[in-house]
Design an enzyme around this catalytic site. Structure first.
Site, PDB file in Angstrom:
ATOM      1  N   LYS A 246       7.693 -25.815 -20.559  1.00  0.00           N
ATOM      2  CA  LYS A 246       7.760 -25.275 -21.927  1.00  0.00           C
ATOM      3  C   LYS A 246       6.655 -24.234 -22.079  1.00  0.00           C
ATOM      4  CE  LYS A 246       8.156 -26.643 -26.780  1.00  0.00           C
ATOM      5  NZ  LYS A 246       7.463 -25.515 -27.335  1.00  0.00           N
ATOM      6  N   ARG A 251      10.578 -17.017 -28.725  1.00  0.00           N
ATOM      7  CA  ARG A 251      11.986 -17.075 -28.400  1.00  0.00           C
ATOM      8  C   ARG A 251      12.611 -15.705 -28.569  1.00  0.00           C
ATOM      9  NH1 ARG A 251      15.185 -21.811 -29.151  1.00  0.00           N
ATOM     10  NH2 ARG A 251      17.179 -21.484 -28.093  1.00  0.00           N
ATOM     11  N   GLU A 296      12.399 -17.076 -23.318  1.00  0.00           N
ATOM     12  CA  GLU A 296      11.087 -17.111 -23.952  1.00  0.00           C
ATOM     13  C   GLU A 296      10.319 -15.908 -23.392  1.00  0.00           C
ATOM     14  OE1 GLU A 296      10.268 -19.324 -26.239  1.00  0.00           O
ATOM     15  OE2 GLU A 296       8.108 -19.656 -26.184  1.00  0.00           O
ATOM     16  N   LYS A 419      11.837 -31.884 -26.620  1.00  0.00           N
ATOM     17  CA  LYS A 419      10.586 -31.338 -26.096  1.00  0.00           C
ATOM     18  C   LYS A 419       9.593 -32.464 -25.921  1.00  0.00           C
ATOM     19  CE  LYS A 419       9.683 -29.954 -30.803  1.00  0.00           C
ATOM     20  NZ  LYS A 419       9.639 -28.894 -31.792  1.00  0.00           N
TER      21      LYS A 419
HETATM   22  P1  AMP Z   1       9.027 -25.760 -30.871  1.00  0.00           P
HETATM   23  O1  AMP Z   1       8.657 -24.352 -31.221  1.00  0.00           O
HETATM   24  O2  AMP Z   1       7.837 -26.624 -30.668  1.00  0.00           O
HETATM   25  O3  AMP Z   1      10.060 -26.334 -31.809  1.00  0.00           O
HETATM   26  O4  AMP Z   1       9.750 -25.738 -29.428  1.00  0.00           O
HETATM   27  C1  AMP Z   1      10.941 -25.052 -29.186  1.00  0.00           C
HETATM   28  C2  AMP Z   1      10.638 -23.662 -28.661  1.00  0.00           C
HETATM   29  O5  AMP Z   1      10.039 -23.699 -27.382  1.00  0.00           O
HETATM   30  C3  AMP Z   1      11.865 -22.797 -28.432  1.00  0.00           C
HETATM   31  O6  AMP Z   1      12.341 -22.220 -29.626  1.00  0.00           O
HETATM   32  C4  AMP Z   1      11.360 -21.747 -27.461  1.00  0.00           C
HETATM   33  O7  AMP Z   1      10.806 -20.658 -28.168  1.00  0.00           O
HETATM   34  C5  AMP Z   1      10.210 -22.446 -26.731  1.00  0.00           C
HETATM   35  N1  AMP Z   1      10.435 -22.668 -25.286  1.00  0.00           N
HETATM   36  C6  AMP Z   1       9.473 -22.568 -24.345  1.00  0.00           C
HETATM   37  N2  AMP Z   1       9.953 -22.844 -23.123  1.00  0.00           N
HETATM   38  C7  AMP Z   1      11.278 -23.136 -23.276  1.00  0.00           C
HETATM   39  C8  AMP Z   1      12.312 -23.529 -22.380  1.00  0.00           C
HETATM   40  N3  AMP Z   1      12.091 -23.686 -21.072  1.00  0.00           N
HETATM   41  N4  AMP Z   1      13.546 -23.758 -22.910  1.00  0.00           N
HETATM   42  C9  AMP Z   1      13.782 -23.615 -24.238  1.00  0.00           C
HETATM   43  N5  AMP Z   1      12.835 -23.257 -25.122  1.00  0.00           N
HETATM   44  C10 AMP Z   1      11.585 -23.016 -24.666  1.00  0.00           C
END
Ligand code: AMP
Length: 558
Positions: A246, A251, A296, A419
């Protein structure tokens, strides 16, 4: 349609907090709206004037509004301002001064919905010097043609502060009910085109089936729920899971329709102009006649080539000038993790496994330009633990956990993606109040009252003042003060505290959540600290009370 009819519905909606009643009121109303007004009225009920995906903002200040109200009502500006200080809501102030209006100017015409939409849209479109007075004129014209009640809602709409408690879910259900279509079909259409105004028109005309995913038009992105731990993730997502690093970037979806390229953020803002470097990269590195790719974008240091945290590159998203230079200074690498549309075909319903295989074929990888996210497909917990620790050592936020056989579900937090982070999941909170500092920090807002969401309401969960730097950092007290000052609700101050309009979202870490009678949510954060601004998130994406309860439960088990 007369604006008055919409105002009556606003009043009815305002009277009840019950979701079902609101849905019923709205669906009955939708049935009556002529086709030509339907799209606009959906936006107005949602408290907006453009579709969700459209990034234009009205951007009309309270200061200008005071002027417009003064002209339209014949009250002095100072009187309007002092009422504002007392009531803290210009909508209510307008209603009062328009009711007591001194000289009753003759309304030149009856106010219709079309005028409201057209005038307010012009507010968003007019740019540059000398437009302030024209904008005030447009609002004054609307207010001049309104009665007191209509004027109240005009002001609330223009200030983007409608709040009649109509969530996207209510709009969706009301459309389904009014036009006798299944809720799931309406929702799917809403996810595809991110525009319930258009969805309503298509539903009325029984054309929902024709909605297609199209490159160039943003759709809501798939989102992830927090996973408590690895074991639970396997329980929720099945025996074989794709784990991915992650990354801490932002995004971005890349759309190519065979002619032009478009880049959209998670909030569906079009950022194509801000990232000419990315367009260059995808032109050379992605094969295909048309596609939509989900990624990303991660910033890295020009010299050391090491990844940088999101804050360092966040300024690129809003840049209007010196774009090329900023792109050189703050380069980004695209980390691709999904393909949703390829060569004319919607791939949302194909399993992730296949989509990822396709990505491997169509992308020519090059480090610090475009790569695929690092992944591990496994059913073995030990392997995941190792991968997770390696990711943390590399400075990643944790892992994304994805159903290997799963489809791409736009706009929804479903157990298709999760996540996994190391610490207790930080909360995305909105600042609803602040306190002026003392001594060295006089003139700066240094302590922030924060809230999460519960349904359509904001509920306070504590105060935070650590995590922000005095100076020379991305997030300083000075910067936050500048952002919060225009949001201060006049006359709301008690001692050193002020209320602010809920707008600024920050990510907050903490040691524990605990029950607390002090804050309206019933919860408080122990040792809260600000991690960063979340300008990429909208108020609808705030952490909610259920999440806090879940975190509390998971704490107990530890
Ligand atoms: P959060 O912002 O904590 O809700 O986590 C989701 C976000 O993590 C997504 O909207 C992406 O911007 C980011 N992200 C980072 N790495 C990845 C990945 N490998 N797959 C999907 N999203 C990712």
């Amino acid at each position: 349609m007369d604006y008055k009819e919409l105002v009556d519905v606003y009043n009815e909606l305002d009277k009840t907090t019950k979701r079902l009643e609101k849905t019923e009121i709205l669906s009955e109303f939708l049935k009556k709206i002529p086709k030509n007004d339907l799209q606009s009225i959906i936006y107005l009920v949602e408290g907006r004037i453009f579709p969700e995906w459209d990034e234009r903002k009205i951007g009309f200040s309270s200061r200008s509004m005071i002027k417009a109200i003064s002209v339209a009502s014949g009250e002095s500006e100072s009187k309007v301002e002092s009422l504002f200080n007392k009531k803290g809501d210009l909508g209510l102030v307008t209603e009062e001064v328009m009711t007591n209006k001194k000289q009753r100017t003759l309304r030149s015409k009856k106010l219709v919905v079309k005028d409201v939409i057209e005038n307010t849209r012009k507010l968003a479109e007019l740019e540059g010097k000398g437009t302030v007075n024209r904008k005030i004129g447009l609002v004054t014209e609307l207010l001049g043609n309104s009665n007191a009640e209509e004027a109240k809602y005009i002001v609330k709409t223009v200030l983007e502060n409608l709040r009649v408690g109509v969530s996207a879910g209510i709009v969706r259900d009301a459309i389904a009910k009014a036009f006798k279509v299944e809720v799931s079909k309406v929702e799917k259409a809403g996810d595809y085109i991110a525009d319930y105004g258009e969805v309503a028109v298509l539903a009325k005309e029984k054309r929902l089936k024709g909605i297609l995913l199209k490159p160039g038009r943003p759709f809501k992105l798939m989102l992830a729920l927090p996973a408590e731990n690895i074991e639970k993730a396997f329980k929720d997502l099945g025996e074989t899971i794709q784990f991915e690093e992650k990354l801490d970037g932002f995004r971005m979806t890349v759309h190519y329709n065979g002619k032009e390229y478009n880049l959209f953020t998670r909030r569906l803002e079009n950022v194509t102009k801000q990232f000419p470097d990315i367009i260059e990269i995808v032109k050379k590195h992605i094969k295909g006649k048309s596609y939509i790719i989900d990624c990303e974008a991660v910033g890295y240091d020009k010299e050391t080539k090491k990844y940088l945290p999101f804050q360092n590159i966040s300024q690129r998203i809003k840049r209007k000038h010196n774009i090329e230079e900023t792109a050189r200074k703050f380069p980004v690498e695209l980390n691709v993790f999904d393909v949703i549309f390829y060569n004319g075909k919607n791939l949302m319903n194909n399993p992730l496994k296949e989509r990822r295989e396709l990505l491997e074929k169509i992308i020519k990888k090059e480090k610090r330009k475009i790569v695929l996210t690092k992944k591990l497909v496994t059913g073995n917990e030990k392997e995941v633990e190792k991968f997770f620790n390696q990711a943390l050592e590399k400075g990643m936020e944790g892992l994304m956990v994805k159903n290997y056989e799963g489809s791409y579900k736009p706009g929804r937090y479903v157990k298709g993606w999760m996540k996994l982070k190391n610490v207790l999941e930080p909360l995305d909170c909105v600042i609803v109040g602040a306190e002026w500092g003392n001594g060295k920090r006089a003139g700066l807002l240094t302590s922030y009252r924060i809230a999460i969401k519960h349904g359509d309401e904001f509920e306070e969960i504590g105060k935070v003042s650590t995590g922000i730097k005095e100076k020379e950092a991305n997030l300083t007290y000075w910067k936050l003060t500048q952002m919060l000052k225009p949001l201060i609700v006049k006359g709301s101050g008690k001692g050193k505290e002020v209320k602010v309009k809920p707008k600024i979202i920050i990510e907050v870490a903490y040691e524990e959540v605990q029950r607390s009678p002090t804050y309206s949510s019933g919860w408080a954060l122990r040792f809260p600290r600000v991690l960063r601004l979340r300008e990429d998130k909208s108020l609808r994406e705030l952490s909610d009370l259920d999440l806090v309860k879940r975190i509390h439960n998971s704490q107990k088990k530890k």
